[in-house]
Scaffold this motif. Sequence first.
Motif, PDB file in Angstrom:
ATOM      1  N   ASP A 187      24.820 -20.551  -5.787  1.00  0.00           N
ATOM      2  CA  ASP A 187      25.095 -21.706  -4.930  1.00  0.00           C
ATOM      3  C   ASP A 187      25.978 -22.753  -5.617  1.00  0.00           C
ATOM      4  O   ASP A 187      26.401 -23.716  -4.973  1.00  0.00           O
ATOM      5  CB  ASP A 187      23.791 -22.350  -4.454  1.00  0.00           C
ATOM      6  CG  ASP A 187      22.818 -22.632  -5.580  1.00  0.00           C
ATOM      7  OD1 ASP A 187      22.916 -21.986  -6.630  1.00  0.00           O
ATOM      8  OD2 ASP A 187      21.939 -23.494  -5.397  1.00  0.00           O
ATOM      9  N   PHE A 188      26.265 -22.566  -6.919  1.00  0.00           N
ATOM     10  CA  PHE A 188      27.145 -23.500  -7.626  1.00  0.00           C
ATOM     11  C   PHE A 188      28.559 -22.932  -7.800  1.00  0.00           C
ATOM     12  O   PHE A 188      29.385 -23.545  -8.471  1.00  0.00           O
ATOM     13  CB  PHE A 188      26.561 -23.859  -8.996  1.00  0.00           C
ATOM     14  CG  PHE A 188      25.470 -24.885  -8.920  1.00  0.00           C
ATOM     15  CD1 PHE A 188      25.761 -26.245  -8.969  1.00  0.00           C
ATOM     16  CD2 PHE A 188      24.148 -24.502  -8.783  1.00  0.00           C
ATOM     17  CE1 PHE A 188      24.764 -27.197  -8.889  1.00  0.00           C
ATOM     18  CE2 PHE A 188      23.128 -25.443  -8.708  1.00  0.00           C
ATOM     19  CZ  PHE A 188      23.440 -26.798  -8.759  1.00  0.00           C
ATOM     20  N   LEU A 189      28.839 -21.782  -7.202  1.00  0.00           N
ATOM     21  CA  LEU A 189      30.185 -21.216  -7.271  1.00  0.00           C
ATOM     22  C   LEU A 189      31.112 -21.964  -6.321  1.00  0.00           C
ATOM     23  O   LEU A 189      30.773 -22.206  -5.168  1.00  0.00           O
ATOM     24  CB  LEU A 189      30.159 -19.735  -6.902  1.00  0.00           C
ATOM     25  CG  LEU A 189      29.566 -18.794  -7.962  1.00  0.00           C
ATOM     26  CD1 LEU A 189      29.369 -17.410  -7.372  1.00  0.00           C
ATOM     27  CD2 LEU A 189      30.476 -18.718  -9.182  1.00  0.00           C
ATOM     28  N   VAL A 190      32.283 -22.323  -6.818  1.00  0.00           N
ATOM     29  CA  VAL A 190      33.257 -23.073  -6.033  1.00  0.00           C
ATOM     30  C   VAL A 190      34.529 -22.243  -5.907  1.00  0.00           C
ATOM     31  O   VAL A 190      35.057 -21.727  -6.900  1.00  0.00           O
ATOM     32  CB  VAL A 190      33.594 -24.430  -6.687  1.00  0.00           C
ATOM     33  CG1 VAL A 190      34.665 -25.159  -5.893  1.00  0.00           C
ATOM     34  CG2 VAL A 190      32.346 -25.280  -6.796  1.00  0.00           C
ATOM     35  N   ASP A 191      35.025 -22.110  -4.672  1.00  0.00           N
ATOM     36  CA  ASP A 191      36.274 -21.383  -4.421  1.00  0.00           C
ATOM     37  C   ASP A 191      37.432 -22.242  -4.900  1.00  0.00           C
ATOM     38  O   ASP A 191      38.031 -23.007  -4.144  1.00  0.00           O
ATOM     39  CB  ASP A 191      36.402 -21.082  -2.921  1.00  0.00           C
ATOM     40  CG  ASP A 191      37.636 -20.253  -2.614  1.00  0.00           C
ATOM     41  OD1 ASP A 191      38.350 -19.896  -3.570  1.00  0.00           O
ATOM     42  OD2 ASP A 191      37.884 -19.965  -1.436  1.00  0.00           O
ATOM     43  N   SER A 192      37.734 -22.118  -6.194  1.00  0.00           N
ATOM     44  CA  SER A 192      38.762 -22.955  -6.800  1.00  0.00           C
ATOM     45  C   SER A 192      39.455 -22.164  -7.903  1.00  0.00           C
ATOM     46  O   SER A 192      38.847 -21.339  -8.578  1.00  0.00           O
ATOM     47  CB  SER A 192      38.143 -24.231  -7.380  1.00  0.00           C
ATOM     48  OG  SER A 192      39.082 -24.959  -8.136  1.00  0.00           O
ATOM     49  N   GLU A 193      40.748 -22.413  -8.107  1.00  0.00           N
ATOM     50  CA  GLU A 193      41.508 -21.665  -9.105  1.00  0.00           C
ATOM     51  C   GLU A 193      41.044 -21.945 -10.530  1.00  0.00           C
ATOM     52  O   GLU A 193      41.281 -21.135 -11.428  1.00  0.00           O
ATOM     53  CB  GLU A 193      43.000 -21.988  -8.977  1.00  0.00           C
ATOM     54  CG  GLU A 193      43.633 -21.442  -7.705  1.00  0.00           C
ATOM     55  CD  GLU A 193      45.130 -21.634  -7.694  1.00  0.00           C
ATOM     56  OE1 GLU A 193      45.649 -22.184  -8.676  1.00  0.00           O
ATOM     57  OE2 GLU A 193      45.773 -21.222  -6.706  1.00  0.00           O
ATOM     58  N   ASP A 194      40.384 -23.070 -10.767  1.00  0.00           N
ATOM     59  CA  ASP A 194      39.965 -23.378 -12.133  1.00  0.00           C
ATOM     60  C   ASP A 194      38.482 -23.080 -12.379  1.00  0.00           C
ATOM     61  O   ASP A 194      37.938 -23.437 -13.413  1.00  0.00           O
ATOM     62  CB  ASP A 194      40.257 -24.842 -12.471  1.00  0.00           C
ATOM     63  CG  ASP A 194      39.503 -25.808 -11.559  1.00  0.00           C
ATOM     64  OD1 ASP A 194      38.908 -25.345 -10.568  1.00  0.00           O
ATOM     65  OD2 ASP A 194      39.516 -27.018 -11.851  1.00  0.00           O
TER      66      ASP A 194
END
Length: 199
Positions: free
Chosen positions: A137-144
């Motif tokens: 639940d702490f995964l973020v769809d972000s390039e970094d």
Amino acid sequence: VGIMNVCNFQAFRTIVKSAHSWNLPYSLSLMSTIKERAGKGVKPGAAIVIDNFPHRVTKITQGKRGKGGGFVRAMLKNLTNGSCFEKTFTSDEIVEFADLEKVKYKYIYRSSDNFTFMHHETFEEMQVQKDIIEHWDFLVDSEDMEVKLLSFNGRVIGVELPNTYDYEVVKVNTDKSSAGQHSATLNSGTACLSWLLFV
């Protein structure tokens, strides 16, 4: 079979692992194991093999049994299913360290209960089921957002999130009736943090 020196062994091991990661056929089975007496090897943070599954040592207690030898009582966490239990080893008992591999990937997207990650060099994509990601639940769809996929015997058994990451608060609940706490939703979309009202 012959004798393989250390340098050649390491190169051979890399070739076999690369072939496995790319699903290429190879006929050789590489058995590289490191073993140690429990009195020295069973320490917090160590990963050991029990019944062919990798386990993480989370806590230990050492002692002696009267005139007998020493022992190590350890709390273990199964890295494939998350179950925890206690096991006692004699100090001279031989344990096998788990050969865990960590590879850097970037989180791309989620589809139902599957999360897709991309290798940062080869751009190979890997799908991982939600059940084996402890803090999905702490995964973020972000390039970094860079993570590490943890593998054992060629199978992904977990995902390590970065030690620190800058999240964005997208919503704050200031309802004072909520047991004396505020709560905030992060830009991962599902993670929620809470804190006391006076903070």
